[in-house]
Design an enzyme around this catalytic site. Sequence first.
Site, PDB file in Angstrom:
ATOM      1  CB  SER A  33      32.226   2.218  24.165  1.00 51.85           C
ATOM      2  OG  SER A  33      31.105   2.397  23.363  1.00 51.85           O
ATOM      3  CG  HIS A  64      30.272   7.276  22.877  1.00 50.35           C
ATOM      4  ND1 HIS A  64      30.731   7.124  21.602  1.00 50.35           N
ATOM      5  CD2 HIS A  64      30.247   6.047  23.416  1.00 50.35           C
ATOM      6  CE1 HIS A  64      30.958   5.841  21.372  1.00 50.35           C
ATOM      7  NE2 HIS A  64      30.665   5.171  22.458  1.00 50.35           N
ATOM      8  CG  HIS A  86      26.626   3.548  18.792  1.00 48.97           C
ATOM      9  ND1 HIS A  86      27.057   4.553  19.629  1.00 48.97           N
ATOM     10  CD2 HIS A  86      27.622   2.623  18.767  1.00 48.97           C
ATOM     11  CE1 HIS A  86      28.251   4.241  20.090  1.00 48.97           C
ATOM     12  NE2 HIS A  86      28.628   3.085  19.585  1.00 48.97           N
ATOM     13  CE1 TYR A  88      23.464   2.589  21.515  1.00 47.85           C
ATOM     14  CE2 TYR A  88      24.804   1.066  20.254  1.00 47.85           C
ATOM     15  CZ  TYR A  88      24.697   2.020  21.241  1.00 47.85           C
ATOM     16  OH  TYR A  88      25.800   2.419  21.932  1.00 47.85           O
ATOM     17  CD  GLU A  89      23.745   7.064  20.077  1.00 44.93           C
ATOM     18  OE1 GLU A  89      23.648   8.171  20.618  1.00 44.93           O
ATOM     19  OE2 GLU A  89      24.749   6.716  19.425  1.00 44.93           O
ATOM     20  CB  ALA A 116      34.192  -1.497  23.257  1.00 45.80           C
ATOM     21  CG  MET A 217      26.257  -3.128  19.518  1.00 43.67           C
ATOM     22  SD  MET A 217      25.453  -2.560  21.015  1.00 43.67           S
ATOM     23  CE  MET A 217      25.445  -4.081  21.994  1.00 43.67           C
ATOM     24  CB  SER A 218      30.138   0.948  16.093  1.00 41.72           C
ATOM     25  OG  SER A 218      31.366   0.346  16.493  1.00 41.72           O
ATOM     26  CG  ASN A 241      32.093  -8.296  26.398  1.00 41.96           C
ATOM     27  OD1 ASN A 241      32.299  -7.186  25.903  1.00 41.96           O
ATOM     28  ND2 ASN A 241      31.247  -9.154  25.882  1.00 41.96           N
ATOM     29  CG  HIS A 253      27.694   0.598  28.606  1.00 41.82           C
ATOM     30  ND1 HIS A 253      28.249   0.498  27.349  1.00 41.82           N
ATOM     31  CD2 HIS A 253      27.836   1.900  28.971  1.00 41.82           C
ATOM     32  CE1 HIS A 253      28.696   1.690  26.966  1.00 41.82           C
ATOM     33  NE2 HIS A 253      28.448   2.554  27.927  1.00 41.82           N
TER      34      HIS A 253
HETATM   35  N1  HPA Z   1      28.529  -7.483  21.981  1.00 43.87           N
HETATM   36  C1  HPA Z   1      28.249  -6.430  21.203  1.00 43.87           C
HETATM   37  N2  HPA Z   1      28.859  -5.267  21.315  1.00 43.87           N
HETATM   38  C2  HPA Z   1      29.795  -5.142  22.264  1.00 43.87           C
HETATM   39  C3  HPA Z   1      30.126  -6.204  23.106  1.00 43.87           C
HETATM   40  C4  HPA Z   1      29.456  -7.436  22.954  1.00 43.87           C
HETATM   41  O1  HPA Z   1      29.703  -8.421  23.682  1.00 43.87           O
HETATM   42  N3  HPA Z   1      31.115  -5.754  23.927  1.00 43.87           N
HETATM   43  C5  HPA Z   1      31.343  -4.464  23.576  1.00 43.87           C
HETATM   44  N4  HPA Z   1      30.560  -4.092  22.571  1.00 43.87           N
END
Ligand code: HPA
Length: 278
Positions: A33, A64, A86, A88-89, A116, A217-218, A241, A253
């Site tokens: 991402s 994406h 992903h 989660y999609e 990310a 998440m990947s 973050n 996001h």
């Molecule tokens: N948590 C999960 N996935 C992420 C995060 C997060 O804080 N930042 C970017 N992808």
Amino acid sequence: MQKFITLAQIDEAADEIRRRISTEPGVGMILGSGLNGLADSVQNPVFIPYTDLPHFPVSTVIGHVGRFVVGELEGKPVIVMQGRIHYYEGYSMGEVTLPVRVMHRLGVHSLVVTNAAGGVNADFAPGDVMLITDQLNLMGMSGLNPLMGPNLEEIGPRFPDMSQPYDRDYCALARAVAKENGLTLREGVYAGLSGPSFESPADLRFLRLAGADAVGMSTVPEVIVARHGGMRALGLSGISNKANLDGSTVTTHEEVIEAGRVITPKIESIVRGVLRGM
Ligand code: HPA
């Protein structure tokens, strides 16, 4: 739709790509991402949208793009996923990792994965880049391993070793390249969760206790499938973050995508250096 991806399906998608390209990519790359700019620097690019490929799921996330870019980077033939899929999609683990299977059938021996991630390690700050030295397969621990179902014997064993998910020589190379470029490279353990909700403060305290340095998440399913087929992996997380262990800040996001702008040039120079040294 069958529950599990078959070798015939993998080969149908791989054949469609082979028909369109004239190089034999040895290195596969999956860009996360906000980090997919590197795909735009691929030379002599052939673009293959996932929508053109049989059995392929289509990435639906903002930031994406959803295509393969095949060409050269640093003189090396590469196949780049500009946009990943992903879990989660709503796709199956088999669909999520189908592109890695396809890369393997095309002859890819090394996989470079970027993502990310949230910084769980207290020393990490947004904008940092972390070399992934190991991973926590939290999705797999809860029954979502991409290798579940009939084993693809032609590709790898039923019970593949996972003692070195990330190749030690590639890690050493990445450290050396970062040093040469005057970049601070963090390192640590990436924890893979399904998402799409970000973590609660209690989730994050749990992850820190479990030894995670970053969370996302990947990546984990893709690297497991890569290792199943004997591919060597290099992983880099862009810390977008900081983990919010006390619930005092929110994660969005948008901030993940924004941090990608600072992180992309750093990851790009490390990936280019690693490609040169591979
Ligand atoms: N948590 C999960 N996935 C992420 C995060 C997060 O804080 N930042 C970017 N992808």
